[in-house]
Enzyme design. Structure first.
Site, PDB file in Angstrom:
ATOM      1  N   ASP A   1      11.101  33.959   7.055  1.00 32.48           N
ATOM      2  CA  ASP A   1      11.479  35.373   7.196  1.00 32.48           C
ATOM      3  C   ASP A   1      10.215  36.224   7.251  1.00 32.48           C
ATOM      4  OD1 ASP A   1      10.933  34.717   4.469  1.00 32.48           O
ATOM      5  OD2 ASP A   1      11.756  36.655   3.874  1.00 32.48           O
TER       6      ASP A   1
ATOM      7  N   HIS B   1      11.958  25.862   9.180  1.00 26.33           N
ATOM      8  CA  HIS B   1      12.715  27.106   9.297  1.00 26.33           C
ATOM      9  C   HIS B   1      11.756  28.278   9.528  1.00 26.33           C
ATOM     10  CE1 HIS B   1      16.152  29.751   8.474  1.00 26.33           C
ATOM     11  NE2 HIS B   1      15.350  30.480   7.734  1.00 26.33           N
TER      12      HIS B   1
ATOM     13  N   ASP C   1      14.384  17.528   8.648  1.00 25.63           N
ATOM     14  CA  ASP C   1      13.469  18.301   9.501  1.00 25.63           C
ATOM     15  C   ASP C   1      14.277  19.068  10.537  1.00 25.63           C
ATOM     16  OD1 ASP C   1      11.229  19.384  10.634  1.00 25.63           O
ATOM     17  OD2 ASP C   1      10.785  17.627  11.866  1.00 25.63           O
TER      18      ASP C   1
ATOM     19  N   GLU D   1      11.662  24.970   4.863  1.00 27.81           N
ATOM     20  CA  GLU D   1      11.007  26.227   5.217  1.00 27.81           C
ATOM     21  C   GLU D   1       9.499  26.055   5.023  1.00 27.81           C
ATOM     22  OE1 GLU D   1      13.207  29.593   3.914  1.00 27.81           O
ATOM     23  OE2 GLU D   1      11.793  31.054   4.727  1.00 27.81           O
TER      24      GLU D   1
HETATM   25  O1  9MR Z   1      10.174  29.571  -3.125  1.00 30.38           O
HETATM   26  C1  9MR Z   1      11.387  30.173  -3.550  1.00 30.38           C
HETATM   27  C2  9MR Z   1      12.120  29.206  -4.461  1.00 30.38           C
HETATM   28  O2  9MR Z   1      11.380  28.982  -5.637  1.00 30.38           O
HETATM   29  C3  9MR Z   1      13.502  29.742  -4.783  1.00 30.38           C
HETATM   30  O3  9MR Z   1      14.214  28.752  -5.492  1.00 30.38           O
HETATM   31  C4  9MR Z   1      14.225  30.124  -3.502  1.00 30.38           C
HETATM   32  C5  9MR Z   1      15.606  30.695  -3.746  1.00 30.38           C
HETATM   33  O4  9MR Z   1      15.536  31.892  -4.413  1.00 30.38           O
HETATM   34  O5  9MR Z   1      13.470  31.065  -2.774  1.00 30.38           O
HETATM   35  C6  9MR Z   1      12.230  30.559  -2.359  1.00 30.38           C
HETATM   36  O6  9MR Z   1      11.554  31.547  -1.676  1.00 30.38           O
HETATM   37  C7  9MR Z   1      12.078  31.946  -0.418  1.00 30.38           C
HETATM   38  C8  9MR Z   1      12.289  33.456  -0.500  1.00 30.38           C
HETATM   39  O7  9MR Z   1      13.319  33.727  -1.409  1.00 30.38           O
HETATM   40  C9  9MR Z   1      12.574  34.089   0.851  1.00 30.38           C
HETATM   41  N1  9MR Z   1      11.586  33.726   1.816  1.00 30.38           N
HETATM   42  C10 9MR Z   1      11.465  32.261   1.969  1.00 30.38           C
HETATM   43  C11 9MR Z   1      11.067  31.622   0.657  1.00 30.38           C
HETATM   44  C12 9MR Z   1      10.854  30.123   0.823  1.00 30.38           C
HETATM   45  O8  9MR Z   1      12.037  29.425   1.054  1.00 30.38           O
END
Ligand code: 9MR
Length: 555
Positions: A167, A480, A528, A537
């Site tokens: 994002d 992602h 993947d 991601e």
């Molecule tokens: O890295 C984050 C992880 O520790 C959390 O469990 C997760 C769910 O809240 O979110 C991850 O961070 C994401 C963020 O919320 C939005 N941008 C992408 C991040 C990586 O997946």
């Protein structure tokens, strides 16, 4: 079941250092040792031996053998390891093995910069793109971002920064950790100007600092201005009102973006990295160093005045929540950084958090107190240094034991038996702690365990997957991402070489993972596929960990 993991012989698909450890993990039910052969790229057998039976591996469910060919030291390309009829993916043995990954893992940050055109001269044609979020229609831009309606009545210019992940939000708590890791790399081992292919590579300042400054400039702008009610506090995050579809190029993002309420965690993150920034920039740009220090001190005071403002866990529409309701570890880390920079003893009593076997993440920063102390031992009272050092070695020993006791060399072994979202960053951050133990002691066992952790990330794992784009025969390339969405639109590039996938996640927190991975063993909860955001991601705080340990491996 049903997944094709290719060869049962699992290697570091990039390769091995001539003087480093060289092991493969082999999935085989045999309870007695098996014969292995090392072959060069003509197929000639150049080494051989018998495996050691490691046994059942809890995190993967695999029965694993280990082949050790560490004594073979001849450089070359395209080696394979064979066990019976099974042949591994090819790999190199080379002195400069990690040189290009070291650069690519850092180059990732330039390619994710917000607010600036990504120039083909540095990025190459595939990754060049117009500036995002500068307010050219349909883009609303980051130069005057209002608070979420009803939360405050001003707007801030929150330009700069890196896009978080798949994002294009920008979040303070993990952004600060990523910037911290880049600046920490520079404090650990000086690197120079001209290292990276970035616009600043001939400005006389080390490129790693230039890159981390892009994020610092954003973090500094997230602070609540003087005169406002929460002056000195730091907004938790800025992102789109709603999640945008994949792909969406930054310049095409039509969503309004908002500042979300300040949090104590974000405020303490700015205090910590601001203090570090003041220290590392003192030599290069005194005015910028002073800006960082002022922001850090102001943030610290604001956090003391507002010690329990938490980002809500349900604020996850259009961006992640990054929620955290225990900020004692952030207080401690910020105090450690401020003390290291200023020597002001009032901070010392706030150093209360210590490293634990849980390691560290954007949420848990306890370990960063101890890591800061041993980074600058001459600035701390000797008894604190002595104890921090002992604690780090103890935790590092546990991680080395994880590497040695598991079928695949992962320093991460969660006590609850469940892999977290972004487990590969836990692997990399634990490896960083082992690397720090090596720096403190010079013991080769620590160095070897870091290199074996690289093996895990580069293919010696339960899914025979290199989690790093561009490195290895079976490498992740569908992470992602809204910009690098090749899987959805072939005209777009894959994530750039050196992009680390989040990795196996027991939580199966997305529909694609839920559908395809029911009942998966923790180390196999990975796909993947571009839509599997919870296993696949990318994120700035994951690539910063990769960059740190790769620089260590390269050195
Ligand atoms: O890295 C984050 C992880 O520790 C959390 O469990 C997760 C769910 O809240 O979110 C991850 O961070 C994401 C963020 O919320 C939005 N941008 C992408 C991040 C990586 O997946």
């Amino acid at each position: 079941g049903g997944h094709d993991y290719g060869s049962p012989v699992r290697v570091n698909q990039l390769g091995y250092l001539p003087s480093g450890p060289k092991q493969a993990s082999i999935v085989d039910p045999a309870t007695r040792p098996l014969r292995w052969q090392l072959r060069d790229n003509t197929g000639k057998v150049v080494d051989g031996g018998r495996t050691r039976v490691q046994g059942d591996d809890a995190m993967s469910g695999d029965h694993v053998h280990i082949a050790d060919f560490s004594t073979f030291r001849r450089s070359g390309r395209g080696y394979t390891l064979a066990v019976g009829a099974a042949v591994s993916e090819p790999f190199d043995i080379a002195e400069n093995l990690y040189d290009s990954l070291r650069r690519d893992a850092l180059e990732y940050f330039y390619l994710n910069q917000s607010g600036i055109p990504i120039d083909a001269r540095y990025a190459g044609p595939a990754y060049a793109r117009p500036a995002g979020h500068i307010g050219v229609a349909p883009n609303k831009g980051d130069t005057s971002v209002p608070c979420l309606p009803g939360t405050c009545d001003y707007s801030l210019d929150v330009s700069f920064g890196w896009y978080d992940a798949g994002d294009q939000g920008k979040y303070v708590v993990n952004g600060a950790l990523a910037a911290w890791q880049l600046m920490d790399m520079q404090e650990r081992q000086r690197s120079g100007d001209g290292l990276l292919s970035v616009p600043e590579n001939h400005n006389g300042v080390p490129d790693v600092l230039d890159e981390s400054r892009w994020e610092m400039e954003f973090l500094l702008r997230m602070q609540v201005p003087a005169g406002q009610e929460l002056a000195g506090m730091v907004h938790h995050k800025i992102h789109d009102l709603a999640w945008t579809p994949l792909p969406t190029m930054p310049q095409d993002d039509p969503q309004p973006r908002y500042l979300h309420a300040p949090s104590t965690a974000a405020t303490l993150n700015l205090a910590a990295v601001g203090a570090q920034c003041a220290r590392v920039w003192a030599k290069w740009d005194k005015a910028f160093a002073q800006r960082c220090l002022t922001a850090a001190k102001t943030a610290w005071q604001a956090a003391l005045a507002h010690p329990a403002i938490y980002a809500p866990a349900d604020d996850s529409v259009g961006g992640g929540a990054y929620a955290d309701t225990d900020v004692s570890d952030e207080f401690s880390w910020a105090a450690a950084e401020l003390y290291a920079t200023t020597g002001d003893r009032t901070y010392l009593s706030h150093l209360t958090a210590e490293i634990t076997p849980d390691g560290f993440s954007w949420r848990d920063t306890a370990a960063l107190t101890d890591l800061t102390i041993v980074r600058l031992p001459w600035r701390f009272p000797p008894d604190r240094v002595f104890k921090a050092r002992a604690r780090i070695l103890k935790v590092a020993d546990e991680y080395v034991a994880n590497v040695r006791s598991q079928g695949y060399p992962n320093p991460y072994r969660p006590s609850d038996g469940r892999y977290v979202w972004g487990s590969n960053s836990a692997t990399a951050n634990n490896a960083l702690i082992i690397a720090t133990a090596y720096d403190l002691t010079g013991r080769p066992g620590y160095r070897d365990a870091v290199l074996e952790s690289m093996d895990y990330l580069l293919g010696r794992n339960a899914v025979n997957q290199s989690y790093i784009t561009g490195y290895g025969e079976r490498a992740s390339h569908n992470q992602h991402n809204r910009i690098f969405a090749h899987e959805l639109n072939p005209a777009l590039p894959t994530p750039p070489p050196g992009s680390l996938a989040g990795g196996p996640n027991s939580g199966l927190d997305d529909p694609v993972a839920q559908q395809n991975l029911p009942g998966c063993a923790p180390a196999k909860c990975y796909l993947d596929e571009i839509d599997s955001y919870s296993t696949n991601e990318v994120a700035i705080n994951w690539n910063s960990a990769l960059a740190w340990i790769t620089a260590f491996a390269d050195a």
